[in-house]
Design an enzyme around this catalytic site. Structure first.
Site, short mmCIF file in Angstrom:
data_model
loop_
_atom_site.label_atom_id
_atom_site.label_comp_id
_atom_site.label_asym_id
_atom_site.label_seq_id
_atom_site.Cartn_x
_atom_site.Cartn_y
_atom_site.Cartn_z
N GLU A 44 0.84 -1.20 0.00
CA GLU A 44 0.00 0.00 0.00
C GLU A 44 0.88 1.24 0.00
O GLU A 44 1.94 1.27 0.63
CB GLU A 44 -0.89 -0.01 1.25
CG GLU A 44 -1.77 1.23 1.41
CD GLU A 44 -2.50 1.25 2.75
OE1 GLU A 44 -3.53 1.94 2.85
OE2 GLU A 44 -2.03 0.58 3.70
N LYS A 110 -9.70 2.71 -2.08
CA LYS A 110 -9.88 2.09 -0.77
C LYS A 110 -11.25 2.42 -0.18
O LYS A 110 -11.60 3.58 0.00
CB LYS A 110 -8.77 2.55 0.16
CG LYS A 110 -8.69 1.84 1.50
CD LYS A 110 -7.48 2.36 2.28
CE LYS A 110 -7.29 1.64 3.60
NZ LYS A 110 -6.12 2.18 4.34
N CYS A 144 -5.41 -2.88 2.78
CA CYS A 144 -5.12 -2.76 4.20
C CYS A 144 -6.35 -2.87 5.11
O CYS A 144 -6.84 -3.95 5.39
CB CYS A 144 -4.34 -1.48 4.46
SG CYS A 144 -3.35 -1.51 5.98
#
Length: 260
Positions: A44, A110, A144
């Site tokens: 990431e 995300k 994540c």
């Protein structure tokens, strides 16, 4: 269509808020891969580390890093995936890009911004789940903090590979280990997570623990924590088919509608 998928997991330290240095670092690591691979996975925010200083490191989809990724994907004849800070219309995104050798790019923003670090105050959350169809493999790429939310990852698309890129700190790495394994088991898919190592500019420590799990939750990698490494793993379609047909667990999954 390929019955196997060879992937390279790059577990590396990152230079804080320094895209030029990180491209140089990763360029060397990518060039060092001599095995023929289908997919290279980066962490990431691989150009900067997990920073809230978006304006300092943000790029556009026509910027240097995207151009570099296209060049490397073409040179190595492999797809490359990772996330970086992207600016569009004065809005910042923690955006995953899946860059194919042809230059085609699939993007995923995300969904779950990390509120503990104030990510939601800087970056706009994505709203769309993305499934990449690559070499006959259906891949679900996430980022994540998304790992903590199983409903978002639920395998309603019959994907083959669930993929996480991360900057997941050492202090909570036990959760990372447990959740990666759980996501593989509950979705009956391969689950791969690539995390960074080292200290960031805020003195948070990252211990890696990048890993690849099969559909039964068994680790199929040999990655050592706290070390920079590139691991090559081969995924097999026959493994997925065998256990899905034998166990049929996905047929019994709950039905639901996901609200925004």
């Amino acid at each position: 269509m390929s019955n196997s998928l060879t992937i390279a997991l790059i577990q590396t330290h990152l230079s804080w808020e320094n895209p030029t240095e990180n491209r140089r670092l990763l360029n060397d690591k990518i060039n060092a891969i001599t095995t023929s691979v289908d997919l290279i996975i980066l962490p990431e925010m691989f150009t900067s580390g997990f920073t809230m200083n978006a304006s300092e490191v943000a790029e556009t989809m026509d910027g240097e890093t995207i151009s570099w990724l296209k060049i490397k994907a073409k040179e190595k004849q492999t797809a490359i995936v990772g996330s970086l800070v992207i600016s569009e219309n004065d809005i910042f995104y923690n955006r995953l890009v899946f860059v194919e050798p042809s230059g085609n790019i699939i993007k995923y923003d995300k969904r779950h911004t990390f509120t503990l670090a104030g990510e939601h105050k800087v970056y706009t959350a994505g709203t769309e789940k993305v499934i990449v169809d690559y070499k006959g493999w259906k891949i679900c790429p996430l980022i994540c903090y998304d790992l903590r939310f199983p409903v978002w990852a639920r395998n309603v698309e019959n994907y083959d590979l669930l993929l996480y890129v991360a900057n997941w700190p050492k202090v909570r790495v036990s959760a990372w280990n447990a959740l990666l394994k759980a996501r593989a088991i509950e979705n009956m898919s391969y689950c791969v997570g690539v995390n960074r190592v080292g200290l960031d500019g805020n003195k948070y420590e990252y211990s890696g623990h990048s890993a690849a799990y099969d559909v039964l939750g068994h680790r199929i990698d040999t990655i050592v924590e706290n070390q920079e490494t590139t691991e090559i793993v081969i995924l097999e379609k026959e493994h997925i088919k065998k256990y899905r047909e034998k166990l049929n667990f996905l047929n019994d999954k709950d039905r639901f509608n996901l609200e925004a």
